[in-house]
Motif scaffolding. Structure first.
Motif, mmCIF file in Angstrom:
data_model
loop_
_atom_site.group_PDB
_atom_site.id
_atom_site.type_symbol
_atom_site.label_atom_id
_atom_site.label_comp_id
_atom_site.label_asym_id
_atom_site.label_seq_id
_atom_site.Cartn_x
_atom_site.Cartn_y
_atom_site.Cartn_z
ATOM 1 N N GLU A 62 23.180 48.783 28.035
ATOM 2 C CA GLU A 62 23.082 50.237 28.207
ATOM 3 C C GLU A 62 24.360 50.744 28.862
ATOM 4 O O GLU A 62 24.929 50.056 29.724
ATOM 5 N N LEU A 63 24.791 51.935 28.460
ATOM 6 C CA LEU A 63 26.017 52.509 29.011
ATOM 7 C C LEU A 63 25.836 54.032 29.047
ATOM 8 O O LEU A 63 25.542 54.648 28.006
ATOM 9 N N ASN A 64 25.994 54.610 30.236
ATOM 10 C CA ASN A 64 25.782 56.053 30.403
ATOM 11 C C ASN A 64 26.899 56.619 31.284
ATOM 12 O O ASN A 64 27.049 56.213 32.444
ATOM 13 N N ARG A 65 27.682 57.504 30.730
ATOM 14 C CA ARG A 65 28.799 58.108 31.465
ATOM 15 C C ARG A 65 28.384 59.484 32.001
ATOM 16 O O ARG A 65 27.883 60.319 31.249
ATOM 17 N N ARG A 66 28.571 59.677 33.299
ATOM 18 C CA ARG A 66 28.275 60.970 33.933
ATOM 19 C C ARG A 66 29.463 61.382 34.801
ATOM 20 O O ARG A 66 29.711 60.739 35.833
ATOM 21 N N ASN A 67 30.171 62.378 34.340
ATOM 22 C CA ASN A 67 31.350 62.869 35.055
ATOM 23 C C ASN A 67 32.318 61.703 35.303
ATOM 24 O O ASN A 67 32.821 61.097 34.375
ATOM 25 N N LEU A 72 26.079 51.217 33.984
ATOM 26 C CA LEU A 72 25.946 50.162 32.962
ATOM 27 C C LEU A 72 24.780 49.250 33.324
ATOM 28 O O LEU A 72 24.458 49.064 34.500
ATOM 29 N N THR A 73 24.180 48.691 32.302
ATOM 30 C CA THR A 73 23.182 47.627 32.488
ATOM 31 C C THR A 73 23.695 46.375 31.797
ATOM 32 O O THR A 73 23.951 46.382 30.579
ATOM 33 N N LEU A 74 23.888 45.329 32.597
ATOM 34 C CA LEU A 74 24.357 44.043 32.069
ATOM 35 C C LEU A 74 23.190 43.072 32.010
ATOM 36 O O LEU A 74 22.372 43.009 32.935
ATOM 37 N N ARG A 75 23.121 42.322 30.923
ATOM 38 C CA ARG A 75 22.081 41.311 30.759
ATOM 39 C C ARG A 75 22.723 39.940 30.602
ATOM 40 O O ARG A 75 23.784 39.797 29.984
ATOM 41 N N SER A 82 18.853 40.908 34.245
ATOM 42 C CA SER A 82 19.760 42.040 34.058
ATOM 43 C C SER A 82 20.000 42.738 35.392
ATOM 44 O O SER A 82 19.199 42.612 36.326
ATOM 45 N N PHE A 83 21.124 43.444 35.470
ATOM 46 C CA PHE A 83 21.498 44.201 36.664
ATOM 47 C C PHE A 83 22.079 45.550 36.233
ATOM 48 O O PHE A 83 22.732 45.651 35.193
ATOM 49 N N SER A 84 21.843 46.560 37.087
ATOM 50 C CA SER A 84 22.471 47.869 36.869
ATOM 51 C C SER A 84 23.765 47.937 37.672
ATOM 52 O O SER A 84 23.799 47.572 38.853
ATOM 53 N N LEU A 85 24.838 48.401 37.035
ATOM 54 C CA LEU A 85 26.146 48.466 37.656
ATOM 55 C C LEU A 85 26.602 49.927 37.748
ATOM 56 O O LEU A 85 26.221 50.767 36.911
ATOM 57 N N VAL A 86 27.430 50.176 38.734
ATOM 58 C CA VAL A 86 28.063 51.486 38.880
ATOM 59 C C VAL A 86 29.565 51.285 38.837
ATOM 60 O O VAL A 86 30.108 50.469 39.609
ATOM 61 N N ALA A 87 30.251 51.951 37.932
ATOM 62 C CA ALA A 87 31.703 51.847 37.809
ATOM 63 C C ALA A 87 32.314 53.240 37.909
ATOM 64 O O ALA A 87 31.917 54.164 37.186
ATOM 65 N N TRP A 88 33.259 53.369 38.786
ATOM 66 C CA TRP A 88 33.940 54.645 38.952
ATOM 67 C C TRP A 88 34.964 54.838 37.850
ATOM 68 O O TRP A 88 35.370 53.889 37.167
ATOM 69 N N PRO A 98 37.493 51.536 25.132
ATOM 70 C CA PRO A 98 36.229 51.889 25.782
ATOM 71 C C PRO A 98 35.140 50.861 25.449
ATOM 72 O O PRO A 98 35.116 50.285 24.356
ATOM 73 N N LEU A 99 34.257 50.642 26.410
ATOM 74 C CA LEU A 99 33.153 49.703 26.208
ATOM 75 C C LEU A 99 32.080 50.334 25.341
ATOM 76 O O LEU A 99 31.878 51.546 25.355
ATOM 77 N N GLU A 100 31.386 49.465 24.591
ATOM 78 C CA GLU A 100 30.279 49.896 23.759
ATOM 79 C C GLU A 100 29.089 48.977 24.039
ATOM 80 O O GLU A 100 29.263 47.831 24.448
ATOM 81 N N PRO A 101 27.864 49.456 23.847
ATOM 82 C CA PRO A 101 26.702 48.574 23.997
ATOM 83 C C PRO A 101 26.830 47.352 23.085
ATOM 84 O O PRO A 101 27.207 47.472 21.913
#
Length: 424
Positions: A62-67, A72-75, A82-88, A98-101
């Motif tokens: 999963e990949l969701n860009r907000r501002n 991201l969700t990595l499995r 799986s873990f949820s990640l936050v990337a600035w 750019p990354l894609e699912p």
């Protein structure tokens, strides 16, 4: 009247610190003496802050860009984790593309706990896509490491049974690879039976399911060989068949394992550790069971060869018997008996003549000795008219002075004896 005077002018005095009655550790807390929630949050944050940044590998699902923030969700690539990640934005800006699912990445993470809400987040300090070259290099390093342990050594390879009655098949659900193996093996040897385990052959569950099926089939005594089959695919799709866990499981199996993954050009690490590597699932079916038509033809050929050898042996032995029967001794067997009969008669006559001559010769010698003995006999002397005079004690009288007057003498003549007295 105010009992509590106010603070003196010019400032406010701090209240004296009270000794803390809170438990020092989580183990000492109880329902009567709990921690305030903020204290737990503070202690968790203090502990998590000591965790160093860690590089991990996974697949973006999963990949969701907000501002300026990307969530991201990595499995994990081989397990349900799986873990949820936050990337600035500054981290994502360093990416060339750019990354894609579905992308496979490595990322440096630093866990962080937000005290106010107790929410744990994985702060991404760096993230890099894993390219095809990186995967190949990693697989090559793993290949060399496992080879150094001896897992790919030829002496570890187990021979396949000449004619397996039951084959274990690990393959994808309703896959073409399963149909190819079963159809071609059954065409070659209709009596063969299969024990099929349908599993995931790609994705995070593939390694776990394949290992479970392998252990289950390996424990069955009636399964004589195990085939792991899958159709072709990209390098990423075939990665489960290069998993170190799966490679070690195959190496530890007691039942021979055949690898039939992809096409001729595909070479996952499973091919190296398997007891037999088949280029395709169809090739696996051809190599694990013989062709009944070919075997019947070989049997017919062997029977013809045996017939020829038996006929040749009978012919040679018949000729030998004919040659032996044509020999004179077998043409007239009585001649051999007659010749031995004549020899026996001749030897018997010679023996009789020799014995007769010896008897006559010895008879003459006995007669001569008898005559000599008789001529020396005292009786022969008496026969000539002599007499033998004996004293009463039986001794022979040789001197007349030995016989006194009146002595009775015994006189022996040729025939009989008489007595006489010596005159005074």
């Amino acid at each position: 009247m105010n009992q509590n005077p106010g603070p003196p002018a010019g400032g406010q005095l701090d209240a004296p610190a009270k000794p803390s009655t809170l438990p020092a550790t989580a183990l000492e807390t109880s329902a009567e003496n709990p921690w305030p929630l903020r204290l737990l949050s503070q202690k968790l944050k203090s502990h998590i802050d000591r965790v160093p940044p860690t590089w991990i590998e996974g697949q973006v699902i999963e990949l969701n860009r907000r501002n300026n923030v990307t969530y991201l969700t990595l499995r994990d690539t081989e397990a349900e984790a799986s873990f949820s990640l936050v990337a600035w934005g500054s981290v994502m800006a360093r990416l060339e593309f750019p990354l894609e699912p579905g992308s496979r990445v490595v990322a440096q993470l630093k866990p962080d706990l937000y005290v106010k809400t107790g929410r744990l987040s994985m702060q991404t300090r760096d993230i890099r896509p894993v390219g095809l070259g990186d995967l190949l290099a990693r697989l090559e390093r793993l290949r060399h490491a496992l080879a150094a342990e001896g897992l790919f050594a030829l002496e570890r390879k187990k021979p396949l049974p000449m004619l397996p009655h039951r084959i274990g098949l690990i393959t994808g659900r309703d896959s073409d690879a399963m149909k190819d193996v079963i159809r071609n093996a059954s065409l070659r040897w209709p009596a063969v039976a299969f024990e099929v385990r349908e599993v995931a052959v790609q994705g995070v569950n593939a390694v776990t399911q394949i290992q479970r099926a392998l252990v289950e089939l390996d424990a069955r005594e009636d399964v004589e060989v195990i085939v792991i089959a899958r159709g072709g695919g990209s390098l990423e799709d075939l990665l489960p068949f290069s998993s170190e866990d799966l490679i070690r499981a195959v190496s530890a199996a007691h039942t021979p394992v055949v690898s039939a993954i992809g096409h001729e050009a595909d070479r996952p690490l499973l091919d190296e550790v398997a007891d037999l590597r088949a280029s395709t699932p169809t090739d696996a079916a051809k190599r694990i069971v013989p062709d009944v038509n070919e075997e019947l033809a070989r049997i017919a050929q062997a029977r013809q060869m045996l017939d020829r050898r038996v006929d040749q042996l009978i012919r040679v032995e018949s000729e030998r018997l004919t040659a032996i029967r044509s020999r004179p001794v077998l043409a007239n067997p009585a001649s051999m008996v007659e010749a031995r009969h004549e020899d026996l008669q001749r030897l018997s006559s010679r023996a009789y003549n020799c014995i007769s001559a010896a008897v006559h010769r010895d008879s003459d010698r006995i007669a001569h000795l008898r005559a000599q003995v008789r001529s020396l006999s005292p009786q022969n002397t008496l026969d000539r008219g002599y007499a033998v005079v004996q004293l009463p004690d039986g001794s022979v009288l040789r001197d007349s002075s030995d016989a006194a007057a009146g002595t009775r003498l015994r006189v022996r003549v040729a025939v009989g004896e008489l007595s006489a007295d010596v005159a005074p």
